[in-house]
Structure formats: structure tokens, C-alpha cells
Design a protein around this motif. Structure first.
Motif, PDB file in Angstrom:
ATOM      1  N   GLY A 254     -22.241 -19.331   5.842  1.00 51.39           N
ATOM      2  CA  GLY A 254     -22.482 -20.585   6.540  1.00 51.39           C
ATOM      3  C   GLY A 254     -23.062 -21.684   5.677  1.00 51.39           C
ATOM      4  N   ASN A 255     -23.187 -21.450   4.375  1.00 57.45           N
ATOM      5  CA  ASN A 255     -23.830 -22.426   3.488  1.00 57.45           C
ATOM      6  C   ASN A 255     -22.845 -23.269   2.686  1.00 57.45           C
ATOM      7  N   TRP A 256     -21.547 -23.143   2.949  1.00 56.25           N
ATOM      8  CA  TRP A 256     -20.575 -23.911   2.160  1.00 56.25           C
ATOM      9  C   TRP A 256     -20.849 -25.407   2.244  1.00 56.25           C
TER      10      TRP A 256
ATOM     11  N   THR B 155     -10.647 -30.529  -2.192  1.00 54.58           N
ATOM     12  CA  THR B 155     -11.676 -29.647  -1.628  1.00 54.58           C
ATOM     13  C   THR B 155     -11.534 -28.241  -2.171  1.00 54.58           C
ATOM     14  N   TRP B 156     -10.313 -27.745  -2.253  1.00 52.86           N
ATOM     15  CA  TRP B 156     -10.081 -26.393  -2.782  1.00 52.86           C
ATOM     16  C   TRP B 156     -10.497 -26.309  -4.256  1.00 52.86           C
TER      17      TRP B 156
ATOM     18  N   ILE C 156      -2.387 -17.086   8.364  1.00 50.99           N
ATOM     19  CA  ILE C 156      -1.753 -18.116   7.547  1.00 50.99           C
ATOM     20  C   ILE C 156      -2.240 -19.500   7.963  1.00 50.99           C
ATOM     21  N   HIS C 157      -2.373 -19.704   9.259  1.00 50.70           N
ATOM     22  CA  HIS C 157      -2.899 -20.981   9.757  1.00 50.70           C
ATOM     23  C   HIS C 157      -4.288 -21.251   9.182  1.00 50.70           C
TER      24      HIS C 157
ATOM     25  N   PRO D 144     -13.879 -25.756   3.950  1.00 49.81           N
ATOM     26  CA  PRO D 144     -12.848 -25.952   2.931  1.00 49.81           C
ATOM     27  C   PRO D 144     -11.414 -25.906   3.467  1.00 49.81           C
ATOM     28  N   HIS D 145     -11.245 -25.673   4.769  1.00 44.45           N
ATOM     29  CA  HIS D 145      -9.909 -25.568   5.359  1.00 44.45           C
ATOM     30  C   HIS D 145      -9.104 -24.442   4.693  1.00 44.45           C
ATOM     31  N   ASN D 146      -9.758 -23.375   4.377  1.00 43.51           N
ATOM     32  CA  ASN D 146      -9.103 -22.216   3.787  1.00 43.51           C
ATOM     33  C   ASN D 146     -10.039 -21.021   3.943  1.00 43.51           C
ATOM     34  N   THR D 147      -9.630 -20.054   4.748  1.00 44.48           N
ATOM     35  CA  THR D 147     -10.504 -18.922   5.060  1.00 44.48           C
ATOM     36  C   THR D 147     -10.866 -18.107   3.826  1.00 44.48           C
ATOM     37  N   LEU D 148      -9.890 -17.836   2.965  1.00 43.47           N
ATOM     38  CA  LEU D 148     -10.168 -17.015   1.788  1.00 43.47           C
ATOM     39  C   LEU D 148     -11.165 -17.699   0.861  1.00 43.47           C
TER      40      LEU D 148
END
Length: 225
Positions: free
Chosen positions: A110-112, A91-92, A191-192, A134-138
Motif C-alpha cells: 500500500g506504499n506505492w 509510470t511503469w 490481463i485487465h 501504477p495501473h499494473n498489478t505485477l
């Protein structure tokens, strides 16, 4: 939630804030939190006691916790198992391709989930399911609001950590403890969020945005005194 990212975030945050709190500040010989020592001992005893309490995470309803996350040991061991990343790495990688095509302004807030299937090429998207985040904020911020938005978020984050660090080094004992607790939560949640989605839950979101405001109030009180 006892996810692996939550455990990792808590561990790194405790180590980092603990280092800042106990390491001698510049041009000072005394250690922060040097007195009273009983508070540190009490906190350590409390953490050890809580670690041995039963988790109470039995399956309840359709959204029950994964069995691989019921204890710290099983959560860590699951990382080393085949497929332990649960598709996050793919996914990343696909999200990075999305960023490469729209690096400045992104695909829109919101369009990811709307644009992601085009980049997935059938790796994770099926007729039944499709990733929603994506399970990753950045990566989420970079892909949705672009480089400019990401820089704004990072500036805000660094400014908050800087305020917390300054408060930890202050002479007022109560402010130091409040700042240490707040900064630990702030870093742990961040970090979470690099591996999960805590900002979609009310409690961590409230803490994350409340802590910077608390730091501002504490800093203003320090200046007034």
C-alpha cells in the motif's frame, strides 16, 4: 468497465480458453465440447446480439465514462492517438526504478503512492494531482512486496490456471463448462489488471478469488467420483 484493458483481457481469455477447450487433449481423439454443438451456436448468437445493443454509457455525474471508451472501435483507436497511454509508460518506467532500489521486500504493501513522487521527478506529479497506482498489478506487487511476494502471486495464478485447464479436459460436461467460464474470467481480469485497477473494485475482486476456490471444489468432486 469497457476500458481498453478489459476488451484486450476478454479477447485473449476467450481465444486461449477456446483453444484449450476445442483442441484435442493428449492421448485423446475426441474434442472437448464436441457435443452438443447447439450450445456453442447459442453462445455465439447471444454475443452477436449483445454487441448490437445500445451501450447506455451517457455521462452521468463527475465519474462519467471517457468518451474514448464508449465503443470497442473508439477504444482501440484511442491507443494509436498521441498520449493514448495516458502516462502509463512513464509510470511503469518510474516504478521499475523503485523496484531496482528495493527488489527483495519492496516499499511495503500500500506504499506505492507514498514513494512514487520521489521517482517521478515532476513528470506526472503536480500540485493538484499525483498517481495513486501504477495501473499494473505485477509492477504494483513487485514494488510493494518485492520479488518474494511476486513469486507467491505468480505461483498461485499458475496453479489456478492449471486447475482450470485440467477441469476443461475432464469428462464431465457440466464441470467443463463451469471451468471454461471461470477460467475465462480469471484470465481476463488478470490481463485487465495489467493496464488498469480492477482489484480496487468489488465485483472483479470477488470473481478473481472465488474462482480458485470453485476449481478446488470441482477437482475434489472429480476425485470422489
Amino acid at each position: 468497465t469497457r476500458t481498453r484493458g478489459a476488451w484486450l483481457g476478454l479477447a485473449i481469455a476467450l481465444l486461449l480458453v477456446g483453444f484449450w477447450a476445442y483442441w484435442p487433449a493428449r492421448q485423446k481423439t475426441e474434442r472437448v465440447f464436441h457435443k452438443p454443438k447447439w450450445q456453442v451456436i447459442a453462445i455465439c448468437a447471444l454475443l452477436i446480439t449483445l454487441a448490437f445493443l445500445p451501450s447506455g454509457l451517457a455521462k452521468q455525474g463527475p465519474q462519467s465514462i471517457n468518451e474514448k471508451k464508449t465503443t470497442v472501435t473508439t477504444a482501440i483507436n484511442s491507443i494509436l492517438q498521441k498520449g493514448g497511454d495516458r502516462g502509463r509508460l512513464r509510470t511503469w518506467r518510474n516504478t521499475l526504478q523503485m523496484i531496482q532500489e528495493r527488489p527483495t521486500l519492496g516499499v511495503g504493501l500500500g506504499n506505492w503512492s507514498v514513494y512514487y513522487p520521489h521517482y517521478d521527478q515532476g513528470e506526472l506529479v503536480t500540485f493538484q494531482v499525483s498517481p495513486e497506482r501504477p495501473h499494473n498489478t505485477l509492477l504494483a506487487l513487485f514494488s510493494e512486496i518485492g520479488f518474494i511476494g511476486l513469486i507467491c502471486f505468480l505461483w498461485f495464478w499458475v496453479a489456478t490456471v492449471k486447475m482450470g485447464y485440467q477441469l476443461i479436459q475432464s469428462s464431465d460436461c457440466s464441470r467443463r463448462w463451469i471451468a471454461a467460464a471461470g477460467l475465462t474470467s480469471f484470465i481476463a481480469i488478470t490481463i485487465h489488471s495489467m493496464f488498469s485497477f480492477p482489484f480496487e473494485r468489488a465485483t472483479p475482486t470477488v470473481f478473481f478469488w472465488l474462482i480458485p476456490g470453485l476449481f478446488v471444489v470441482l477437482q475434489n468432486q472429480t476425485r470422489l467420483h
